[in-house]
Scaffold this motif. Structure first.
Motif, mmCIF file in Angstrom:
data_model
loop_
_atom_site.group_PDB
_atom_site.id
_atom_site.type_symbol
_atom_site.label_atom_id
_atom_site.label_comp_id
_atom_site.label_asym_id
_atom_site.label_seq_id
_atom_site.Cartn_x
_atom_site.Cartn_y
_atom_site.Cartn_z
ATOM 1 N N ILE A 197 1.071 -0.740 0.047
ATOM 2 C CA ILE A 197 -0.071 0.015 -0.145
ATOM 3 C C ILE A 197 1.673 1.571 0.032
ATOM 4 C CG2 ILE A 197 -1.714 1.292 1.136
ATOM 5 C CD1 ILE A 197 -2.421 -1.699 3.145
ATOM 6 N N THR A 198 1.524 1.762 -1.199
ATOM 7 C CA THR A 198 1.860 2.783 -0.665
ATOM 8 C C THR A 198 1.522 4.906 -1.879
ATOM 9 O OG1 THR A 198 4.344 3.219 -1.786
ATOM 10 C CG2 THR A 198 2.930 1.971 -3.773
ATOM 11 N N ASN A 199 1.589 5.377 -1.349
ATOM 12 C CA ASN A 199 1.612 6.603 -2.202
ATOM 13 C C ASN A 199 0.347 7.116 -2.547
ATOM 14 O OD1 ASN A 199 2.996 8.935 -3.263
ATOM 15 N ND2 ASN A 199 2.471 7.914 -5.785
ATOM 16 N N ASN A 200 -0.494 6.898 -1.376
ATOM 17 C CA ASN A 200 -2.084 7.492 -1.078
ATOM 18 C C ASN A 200 -2.143 8.734 -0.192
ATOM 19 O OD1 ASN A 200 -3.688 4.912 -2.324
ATOM 20 N ND2 ASN A 200 -1.743 4.225 -0.985
ATOM 21 N N SER A 201 -2.806 9.463 -0.300
ATOM 22 C CA SER A 201 -3.547 10.236 0.676
ATOM 23 C C SER A 201 -4.880 10.628 0.700
ATOM 24 C CB SER A 201 -2.464 11.610 -0.116
ATOM 25 O OG SER A 201 -3.005 12.741 -1.273
ATOM 26 N N SER A 202 -4.612 11.390 2.012
ATOM 27 C CA SER A 202 -6.415 11.789 2.745
ATOM 28 C C SER A 202 -6.129 12.580 3.318
ATOM 29 C CB SER A 202 -6.625 10.890 3.332
ATOM 30 O OG SER A 202 -6.255 10.727 4.801
ATOM 31 N N VAL A 203 -6.691 13.588 4.128
ATOM 32 C CA VAL A 203 -7.104 14.947 4.934
ATOM 33 C C VAL A 203 -7.687 14.178 6.373
ATOM 34 C CG1 VAL A 203 -7.776 16.730 3.048
ATOM 35 C CG2 VAL A 203 -9.495 15.970 4.133
ATOM 36 N N ALA A 204 -8.003 13.519 6.402
ATOM 37 C CA ALA A 204 -9.479 12.991 7.613
ATOM 38 C C ALA A 204 -8.417 12.449 8.580
ATOM 39 C CB ALA A 204 -10.200 12.073 7.350
ATOM 40 N N GLY A 205 -7.253 10.763 8.107
ATOM 41 C CA GLY A 205 -6.286 10.270 8.973
ATOM 42 C C GLY A 205 -7.310 8.469 8.445
ATOM 43 N N GLY A 206 -5.274 8.051 8.491
ATOM 44 C CA GLY A 206 -5.329 6.560 7.971
ATOM 45 C C GLY A 206 -5.160 7.005 5.663
ATOM 46 N N ALA A 207 -4.459 7.553 5.875
ATOM 47 C CA ALA A 207 -4.122 7.682 4.317
ATOM 48 C C ALA A 207 -3.692 6.343 3.460
ATOM 49 C CB ALA A 207 -2.585 8.111 3.706
ATOM 50 N N ALA A 208 -3.198 5.182 4.357
ATOM 51 C CA ALA A 208 -3.196 3.539 3.598
ATOM 52 C C ALA A 208 -4.074 3.347 4.314
ATOM 53 C CB ALA A 208 -1.706 3.280 4.350
ATOM 54 N N ILE A 209 -4.735 3.082 5.603
ATOM 55 C CA ILE A 209 -5.677 2.302 6.204
ATOM 56 C C ILE A 209 -6.905 2.986 7.355
ATOM 57 C CG2 ILE A 209 -6.155 0.147 7.477
ATOM 58 C CD1 ILE A 209 -3.770 -0.990 6.415
ATOM 59 N N ARG A 210 -8.378 3.355 6.987
ATOM 60 C CA ARG A 210 -8.318 3.898 8.708
ATOM 61 C C ARG A 210 -9.349 2.949 8.810
ATOM 62 N NH1 ARG A 210 -12.533 9.315 7.698
ATOM 63 N NH2 ARG A 210 -13.684 8.653 9.517
ATOM 64 N N VAL A 211 -8.847 2.517 10.302
ATOM 65 C CA VAL A 211 -10.186 1.946 10.793
ATOM 66 C C VAL A 211 -11.049 2.665 11.528
ATOM 67 C CG1 VAL A 211 -10.683 -0.626 12.238
ATOM 68 C CG2 VAL A 211 -8.340 0.137 11.006
ATOM 69 N N ASP A 212 -12.157 2.841 11.619
ATOM 70 C CA ASP A 212 -13.612 3.168 12.011
ATOM 71 C C ASP A 212 -13.933 1.756 13.543
ATOM 72 O OD1 ASP A 212 -13.649 4.896 10.766
ATOM 73 O OD2 ASP A 212 -15.913 3.655 9.290
ATOM 74 N N ARG A 213 -14.543 1.777 14.604
ATOM 75 C CA ARG A 213 -15.435 2.054 15.610
ATOM 76 C C ARG A 213 -15.999 0.448 14.432
ATOM 77 N NH1 ARG A 213 -16.022 3.528 20.374
ATOM 78 N NH2 ARG A 213 -15.841 5.195 19.877
ATOM 79 N N GLY A 214 -15.466 -0.489 15.843
ATOM 80 C CA GLY A 214 -16.012 -1.846 15.023
ATOM 81 C C GLY A 214 -15.471 -2.639 14.146
ATOM 82 N N GLY A 215 -14.573 -1.655 13.594
ATOM 83 C CA GLY A 215 -13.390 -2.492 12.425
ATOM 84 C C GLY A 215 -12.377 -3.388 13.352
ATOM 85 N N SER A 216 -11.952 -4.039 12.486
ATOM 86 C CA SER A 216 -10.678 -4.766 13.036
ATOM 87 C C SER A 216 -9.869 -4.469 11.840
ATOM 88 C CB SER A 216 -10.948 -6.480 13.301
ATOM 89 O OG SER A 216 -11.835 -6.057 14.533
ATOM 90 N N PHE A 217 -8.102 -4.981 12.160
ATOM 91 C CA PHE A 217 -7.013 -4.300 11.203
ATOM 92 C C PHE A 217 -5.964 -5.866 11.596
ATOM 93 C CE2 PHE A 217 -2.697 -2.867 9.554
ATOM 94 C CZ PHE A 217 -2.224 -3.532 8.370
ATOM 95 N N TYR A 218 -5.177 -6.552 10.797
ATOM 96 C CA TYR A 218 -4.165 -7.813 11.166
ATOM 97 C C TYR A 218 -3.352 -7.723 10.256
ATOM 98 C CZ TYR A 218 -7.254 -9.265 14.268
ATOM 99 O OH TYR A 218 -8.773 -9.573 14.932
ATOM 100 N N MET A 219 -1.985 -6.738 10.191
ATOM 101 C CA MET A 219 -1.090 -7.761 9.626
ATOM 102 C C MET A 219 0.115 -8.066 9.518
ATOM 103 S SD MET A 219 1.448 -4.309 8.251
ATOM 104 C CE MET A 219 2.786 -4.429 6.370
ATOM 105 N N LYS A 220 -0.034 -9.192 8.449
ATOM 106 C CA LYS A 220 0.691 -10.772 8.653
ATOM 107 C C LYS A 220 2.062 -10.010 8.349
ATOM 108 C CE LYS A 220 -2.796 -13.449 10.275
ATOM 109 N NZ LYS A 220 -3.354 -14.787 9.334
ATOM 110 N N SER A 221 2.044 -9.853 6.624
ATOM 111 C CA SER A 221 3.320 -8.934 5.693
ATOM 112 C C SER A 221 3.041 -8.303 5.247
ATOM 113 C CB SER A 221 3.563 -10.622 5.260
ATOM 114 O OG SER A 221 2.776 -11.043 4.739
ATOM 115 N N GLY A 222 3.527 -7.485 4.229
ATOM 116 C CA GLY A 222 3.372 -6.488 3.579
ATOM 117 C C GLY A 222 4.088 -5.780 3.495
ATOM 118 N N THR A 223 4.024 -4.317 2.971
ATOM 119 C CA THR A 223 4.460 -3.252 2.574
ATOM 120 C C THR A 223 3.701 -2.152 2.744
ATOM 121 O OG1 THR A 223 6.545 -3.997 2.173
ATOM 122 C CG2 THR A 223 6.192 -1.962 1.979
ATOM 123 N N ILE A 224 4.080 -1.059 3.420
ATOM 124 C CA ILE A 224 3.171 -0.371 4.231
ATOM 125 C C ILE A 224 4.016 0.896 3.966
ATOM 126 C CG2 ILE A 224 1.444 1.189 5.155
ATOM 127 C CD1 ILE A 224 0.209 -1.205 6.562
#
Length: 256
Positions: A197-224
């Protein structure tokens, strides 16, 4: 005495043995054997049918309309992308889908008169696995009108595998809650098992990944890498938290 002589079996003490209906028993045995044989044949047919049905159909697509059609429905499918696809409206994924390619891209339309500023893919349930697919946001061509994500995970699970790239979805000048690669809403689960996940932009939060209330994120491998959230430096009213990952609230889960 007229008539045919009958063979009579005697017991040891000379009494006649009771007549047995051997034919009737033989008929019953034949019926039972036939039923067992039919049952075995039917079981064999059912087992063959189960093994003959694939775990999920494999289909090949090369246009937006073909991809849109195959992503819908709750059946399991492996979808092979054979050419770059230009997105003019949000693709909706449901059911169990595996999206794979040998380097083809799903790109935001940026053509004059046909530019699209929403999310490329919206997952509404089930699971979507991306393998060797490139999702591209069109860079800064959106000129501040961008309000969507590369993937809007509204429910279910999204898995990113090796060879997958999510890039160039940029929002840096418009006061809209868009831009960035993946938004994980309540009930959604993102699993990063590879990819980039690369070269993204936003103005609120989480240009690569934004996790809202009740959401889940697991990173086992990869590149941000190389994602940026501009926030207050450019747009008033947006906090700009987390150039890579922004996790809101206390009941959300991110495991890296």
């Amino acid at each position: 005495m007229n008539g045919k002589a009958k063979n009579i079996s005697l017991t040891k003490d000379g009494r006649a043995m009771p007549k047995r209906n051997y034919q009737k028993k033989a008929d019953v045995s034949c019926v039972i054997f036939s039923l067992l044989r039919i049952t075995v044949i039917l079981l064999g047919v059912l087992i063959w049918m189960a093994s003959a049905v694939p775990a999920g159909a494999k289909v090949r697509v090369s246009t937006f309309s073909e991809l849109s059609k195959e992503l819908k429905g709750k059946e399991k499918k492996t979808i092979v992308i054979e050419d770059d696809i230009i997105v003019t409206k949000t693709l909706t994924s449901q059911g169990t889908k595996i999206l794979t390619s040998n380097g083809c891209s799903i790109k935001r339309s940026t053509s004059d008169g046909k530019a699209f500023y929403g999310s490329l893919i919206k997952v509404v349930g089930g699971s979507l696995s991306l393998r060797g697919v490139s999702l591209q946001g069109g860079g800064a061509v959106a000129k501040g009108k961008l309000y969507g994500y590369l993937v809007d995970l509204a429910g279910g699970q999204l898995s990113l595998r090796d060879g997958t790239v999510l890039k160039n979805n940029k929002n840096s000048s418009k006061a809209t809650d868009g831009g960035g690669a993946v938004r994980v809403r309540s009930g959604g689960t993102l699993v990063l098992n590879g990819g980039k996940i690369t070269n993204n932009s936003s103005v609120a939060g989480g240009a690569a990944i934004r996790v809202d209330r009740g959401g889940s994120f697991y990173m086992k491998s990869g590149t941000i890498s190389d994602n940026i959230c501009v926030g207050r430096s450019r747009v008033s009213g947006f906090e700009g938290r987390g150039g890579a990952i922004c996790n809101y609230g206390t009941d959300r889960k991110s495991v890296v």
